[in-house]
Scaffold this motif. Structure first.
Motif, PDB file in Angstrom:
ATOM      1  N   GLY A  31      -9.312 -13.075 -22.122  1.00 36.46           N
ATOM      2  CA  GLY A  31     -10.694 -12.621 -22.151  1.00 36.46           C
ATOM      3  C   GLY A  31     -10.982 -11.386 -22.965  1.00 36.46           C
ATOM      4  N   GLY A  32      -9.963 -10.811 -23.625  1.00 38.24           N
ATOM      5  CA  GLY A  32     -10.213  -9.640 -24.455  1.00 38.24           C
ATOM      6  C   GLY A  32     -10.780  -8.484 -23.656  1.00 38.24           C
ATOM      7  N   GLU A  33     -11.932  -7.981 -24.081  1.00 35.93           N
ATOM      8  CA  GLU A  33     -12.553  -6.847 -23.401  1.00 35.93           C
ATOM      9  C   GLU A  33     -13.016  -7.187 -21.994  1.00 35.93           C
ATOM     10  OE1 GLU A  33     -12.928  -3.609 -24.459  1.00 35.93           O
ATOM     11  OE2 GLU A  33     -11.543  -4.255 -26.025  1.00 35.93           O
ATOM     12  N   THR A  34     -13.135  -8.468 -21.676  1.00 33.34           N
ATOM     13  CA  THR A  34     -13.594  -8.857 -20.335  1.00 33.34           C
ATOM     14  C   THR A  34     -12.451  -9.112 -19.367  1.00 33.34           C
ATOM     15  OG1 THR A  34     -13.671 -11.248 -20.793  1.00 33.34           O
ATOM     16  CG2 THR A  34     -15.616  -9.943 -21.390  1.00 33.34           C
ATOM     17  N   ALA A  35     -11.202  -9.017 -19.817  1.00 25.87           N
ATOM     18  CA  ALA A  35     -10.062  -9.168 -18.910  1.00 25.87           C
ATOM     19  C   ALA A  35     -10.193  -8.158 -17.781  1.00 25.87           C
ATOM     20  CB  ALA A  35      -8.756  -8.971 -19.661  1.00 25.87           C
ATOM     21  N   GLU A  36      -9.834  -8.557 -16.583  1.00 26.83           N
ATOM     22  CA  GLU A  36     -10.057  -7.720 -15.413  1.00 26.83           C
ATOM     23  C   GLU A  36      -8.787  -6.952 -15.025  1.00 26.83           C
ATOM     24  OE1 GLU A  36     -11.985  -9.844 -12.272  1.00 26.83           O
ATOM     25  OE2 GLU A  36     -13.668 -10.427 -13.565  1.00 26.83           O
ATOM     26  N   TYR A  37      -8.949  -5.650 -14.845  1.00 24.94           N
ATOM     27  CA  TYR A  37      -7.875  -4.759 -14.436  1.00 24.94           C
ATOM     28  C   TYR A  37      -8.170  -4.278 -13.018  1.00 24.94           C
ATOM     29  CZ  TYR A  37      -6.272  -4.385 -19.312  1.00 24.94           C
ATOM     30  OH  TYR A  37      -5.779  -4.648 -20.565  1.00 24.94           O
ATOM     31  N   VAL A  38      -7.181  -4.405 -12.144  1.00 25.69           N
ATOM     32  CA  VAL A  38      -7.353  -4.032 -10.743  1.00 25.69           C
ATOM     33  C   VAL A  38      -6.171  -3.175 -10.311  1.00 25.69           C
ATOM     34  CG1 VAL A  38      -7.642  -4.891  -8.387  1.00 25.69           C
ATOM     35  CG2 VAL A  38      -8.572  -6.199 -10.301  1.00 25.69           C
ATOM     36  N   LEU A  39      -6.442  -2.088  -9.600  1.00 19.73           N
ATOM     37  CA  LEU A  39      -5.400  -1.195  -9.101  1.00 19.73           C
ATOM     38  C   LEU A  39      -5.189  -1.424  -7.616  1.00 19.73           C
ATOM     39  CD1 LEU A  39      -3.540   1.378  -9.321  1.00 19.73           C
ATOM     40  CD2 LEU A  39      -5.578   2.713  -8.735  1.00 19.73           C
ATOM     41  N   ARG A  40      -3.932  -1.480  -7.245  1.00 27.29           N
ATOM     42  CA  ARG A  40      -3.572  -1.489  -5.818  1.00 27.29           C
ATOM     43  C   ARG A  40      -2.569  -0.357  -5.587  1.00 27.29           C
ATOM     44  NH1 ARG A  40      -2.421  -5.639  -1.234  1.00 27.29           N
ATOM     45  NH2 ARG A  40      -0.806  -4.540  -0.074  1.00 27.29           N
ATOM     46  N   ILE A  41      -2.876   0.541  -4.677  1.00 24.80           N
ATOM     47  CA  ILE A  41      -1.926   1.585  -4.300  1.00 24.80           C
ATOM     48  C   ILE A  41      -1.297   1.160  -2.978  1.00 24.80           C
ATOM     49  CG2 ILE A  41      -1.537   4.030  -3.898  1.00 24.80           C
ATOM     50  CD1 ILE A  41      -4.161   4.624  -5.293  1.00 24.80           C
ATOM     51  N   ASN A  42       0.017   0.929  -2.999  1.00 18.74           N
ATOM     52  CA  ASN A  42       0.759   0.509  -1.818  1.00 18.74           C
ATOM     53  C   ASN A  42       1.423   1.709  -1.162  1.00 18.74           C
ATOM     54  OD1 ASN A  42       0.432  -2.408  -2.234  1.00 18.74           O
ATOM     55  ND2 ASN A  42       1.734  -2.082  -4.022  1.00 18.74           N
ATOM     56  N   PHE A  43       1.229   1.872   0.130  1.00 18.74           N
ATOM     57  CA  PHE A  43       1.757   3.000   0.889  1.00 18.74           C
ATOM     58  C   PHE A  43       2.661   2.434   1.976  1.00 18.74           C
ATOM     59  CE2 PHE A  43       1.497   6.174   4.276  1.00 18.74           C
ATOM     60  CZ  PHE A  43       1.598   7.380   3.597  1.00 18.74           C
ATOM     61  N   TYR A  44       3.975   2.600   1.793  1.00 16.83           N
ATOM     62  CA  TYR A  44       4.945   2.042   2.728  1.00 16.83           C
ATOM     63  C   TYR A  44       5.613   3.172   3.517  1.00 16.83           C
ATOM     64  CZ  TYR A  44       4.634  -1.927  -0.536  1.00 16.83           C
ATOM     65  OH  TYR A  44       4.198  -2.951  -1.337  1.00 16.83           O
ATOM     66  N   PRO A  45       5.225   3.387   4.767  1.00 20.26           N
ATOM     67  CA  PRO A  45       5.859   4.447   5.553  1.00 20.26           C
ATOM     68  C   PRO A  45       7.297   4.089   5.895  1.00 20.26           C
ATOM     69  CG  PRO A  45       4.337   3.179   6.908  1.00 20.26           C
ATOM     70  CD  PRO A  45       4.179   2.672   5.504  1.00 20.26           C
ATOM     71  N   PRO A  46       8.124   5.088   6.208  1.00 19.46           N
ATOM     72  CA  PRO A  46       9.515   4.805   6.576  1.00 19.46           C
ATOM     73  C   PRO A  46       9.576   3.914   7.816  1.00 19.46           C
ATOM     74  CG  PRO A  46       9.179   7.156   6.220  1.00 19.46           C
ATOM     75  CD  PRO A  46       7.820   6.526   6.248  1.00 19.46           C
ATOM     76  N   THR A  47      10.586   3.063   7.876  1.00 16.73           N
ATOM     77  CA  THR A  47      10.807   2.235   9.058  1.00 16.73           C
ATOM     78  C   THR A  47      12.295   2.061   9.254  1.00 16.73           C
ATOM     79  OG1 THR A  47      10.449   0.061  10.064  1.00 16.73           O
ATOM     80  CG2 THR A  47      10.564   0.122   7.667  1.00 16.73           C
ATOM     81  N   GLN A  48      12.737   2.120  10.496  1.00 10.95           N
ATOM     82  CA  GLN A  48      14.160   2.012  10.790  1.00 10.95           C
ATOM     83  C   GLN A  48      14.678   0.587  10.631  1.00 10.95           C
ATOM     84  OE1 GLN A  48      16.313   4.659  11.449  1.00 10.95           O
ATOM     85  NE2 GLN A  48      14.470   5.711  10.712  1.00 10.95           N
ATOM     86  N   ASN A  49      13.799  -0.381  10.844  1.00 10.89           N
ATOM     87  CA  ASN A  49      14.239  -1.771  10.828  1.00 10.89           C
ATOM     88  C   ASN A  49      13.953  -2.403   9.479  1.00 10.89           C
ATOM     89  OD1 ASN A  49      15.270  -4.179  11.667  1.00 10.89           O
ATOM     90  ND2 ASN A  49      13.922  -4.396  13.439  1.00 10.89           N
ATOM     91  N   THR A  50      14.635  -1.931   8.440  1.00  7.63           N
ATOM     92  CA  THR A  50      14.335  -2.400   7.086  1.00  7.63           C
ATOM     93  C   THR A  50      14.779  -3.838   6.855  1.00  7.63           C
ATOM     94  OG1 THR A  50      16.408  -1.412   6.327  1.00  7.63           O
ATOM     95  CG2 THR A  50      14.408  -0.098   6.066  1.00  7.63           C
ATOM     96  N   ASP A  51      15.676  -4.361   7.680  1.00  4.59           N
ATOM     97  CA  ASP A  51      16.110  -5.751   7.513  1.00  4.59           C
ATOM     98  C   ASP A  51      15.016  -6.734   7.919  1.00  4.59           C
ATOM     99  OD1 ASP A  51      18.598  -5.063   6.559  1.00  4.59           O
ATOM    100  OD2 ASP A  51      19.535  -5.075   8.541  1.00  4.59           O
ATOM    101  N   LEU A  52      14.147  -6.316   8.838  1.00  2.00           N
ATOM    102  CA  LEU A  52      13.112  -7.208   9.340  1.00  2.00           C
ATOM    103  C   LEU A  52      11.736  -6.900   8.783  1.00  2.00           C
ATOM    104  CD1 LEU A  52      14.103  -7.471  13.120  1.00  2.00           C
ATOM    105  CD2 LEU A  52      14.595  -9.090  11.281  1.00  2.00           C
ATOM    106  N   THR A  53      11.539  -5.674   8.351  1.00  2.00           N
ATOM    107  CA  THR A  53      10.219  -5.263   7.882  1.00  2.00           C
ATOM    108  C   THR A  53      10.182  -5.229   6.365  1.00  2.00           C
ATOM    109  OG1 THR A  53       9.960  -3.920   9.859  1.00  2.00           O
ATOM    110  CG2 THR A  53       8.429  -3.514   8.058  1.00  2.00           C
ATOM    111  N   ILE A  54       9.332  -6.050   5.788  1.00  2.00           N
ATOM    112  CA  ILE A  54       9.191  -6.125   4.341  1.00  2.00           C
ATOM    113  C   ILE A  54       7.886  -5.445   3.956  1.00  2.00           C
ATOM    114  CG2 ILE A  54       8.944  -7.687   2.380  1.00  2.00           C
ATOM    115  CD1 ILE A  54      10.502  -9.755   3.980  1.00  2.00           C
TER     116      ILE A  54
END
Length: 316
Positions: free
Chosen positions: A168-191
């Protein structure tokens, strides 16, 4: 769901064996040999579907300002973050998305470009520098994206502007997502983010220094090494489809950390919703017939979402 296979029809389980760190290609864009850059990004897109770029022209100070503004937003009281909360559309702030599943994050999602699609009610007013920093970053993102798409076009023997025009040239759509992942002890189960390929054409991501992004290659999950000030480039479904499968739409996911906060800033680049996207005629023929159906992009999104099983649902 389309009858075509889009490399996302059967997702590896979260418990898939980890294969260690990945030697994902790192391309130095300060190299003056354009032919070298064309070959490197094309090879990486064909073999990996993901690569990192350094010396990309985005000022380090601007990247730090963007990261600081994002972190400051998530440190605000809950009531203040809720002023830009998600409503009916995908834009806005959301906490614990897919709360009943082992996906854990907070995120802020909003459109960046073109100006006609921006809704500033989803842009935080606090911290006060958020809008100025994000708008300046968007200018650099557009330039870098078009540069990379130009090299990828030339790498397949096409005119430099081919992929940029095809989304789409100048009409191509740009979108920002800021992901905030807090610490977690159970990293094997929490994605942090479930295994997925990106629906759009290409994504450009910067993380903080805490690793967590993984790519699926050679039947194993591989950790992407953190490279200071690098931008991670991820090939999405539409570039895979336009190239008739020559470029890989890499399957990837995000993991949380036991002790440290992880934040990432992906910018997703996609065609307008009403654009037709499919294999380019220049890349198909009698000896290489189209492998994918040409679809209106919005119809592609609808089909892909309907095809997701709940436990596999990506967080876009």
């Amino acid at each position: 769901m389309e009858s075509e296979r889009d490399n996302n029809t059967s997702l590896p389980l979260a418990s898939s064996t980890l294969g260690g760190s990945a030697d994902v290609p790192v391309v130095d864009l300060s190299v003056t040999d354009e032919g070298f850059l064309v070959r490197e990004v094309t090879k990486a897109s064909e073999e990996w579907g993901v690569f990192q770029v350094v010396n990309h022209g985005i000022p380090t100070e601007l990247m730090l300002q963007l990261q600081m503004a994002g972190k400051q937003f998530f440190e605000l009281p809950e009531a203040e973050k809720e002023t830009v909360a998600k409503e009916e559309d995908f834009e806005g702030f959301k906490r614990n998305y897919l709360g009943g599943i082992n996906n854990w994050d907070e995120h802020l999602f909003h459109r960046l470009s073109p100006p006609s699609i921006i809704n500033y009610k989803y842009w935080p007013k606090n911290p006060p520098q958020y809008r100025e920093v994000t708008e300046e970053y968007t200018k650099h993102m557009r330039r870098l994206t078009e540069k990379i798409l130009g090299w990828l076009s030339e790498g397949l023997g096409l005119p430099r502007e081919t992929f940029t025009k095809s989304i789409g040239g100048e009409t191509a759509e740009y979108v920002l997502r800021i992901n905030f992942y807090p610490p977690t002890q159970n990293t094997d189960l929490t994605i942090g983010a479930a295994a997925h390929t990106d629906m759009g054409a290409i994504a450009l991501l910067i993380p903080n220094e805490v690793p967590g992004l993984q790519a699926f290659k050679d039947e194993q999950w591989l950790d992407l090494n953190y490279v200071n000030s690098a931008v991670v480039v991820i090939i999405g479904d539409q570039l895979m489809r336009m190239t008739n499968g020559r470029f890989k739409n890499v399957l990837h996911r995000a993991k949380t950390d036991q002790e440290r906060l992880r934040i990432s800033w992906p910018v997703f680049v996609a065609p307008r919703a009403d654009m037709s996207v499919g294999p380019l005629p220049e890349l198909t023929g009698d000896d290489n017939p189209p492998k994918f159906e040409t679809l209106i992009y919005n119809d592609y999104i609808d089909q892909k979402i309907k095809g997701w099983a709940l436990e596999d649902l990506p967080v876009y």
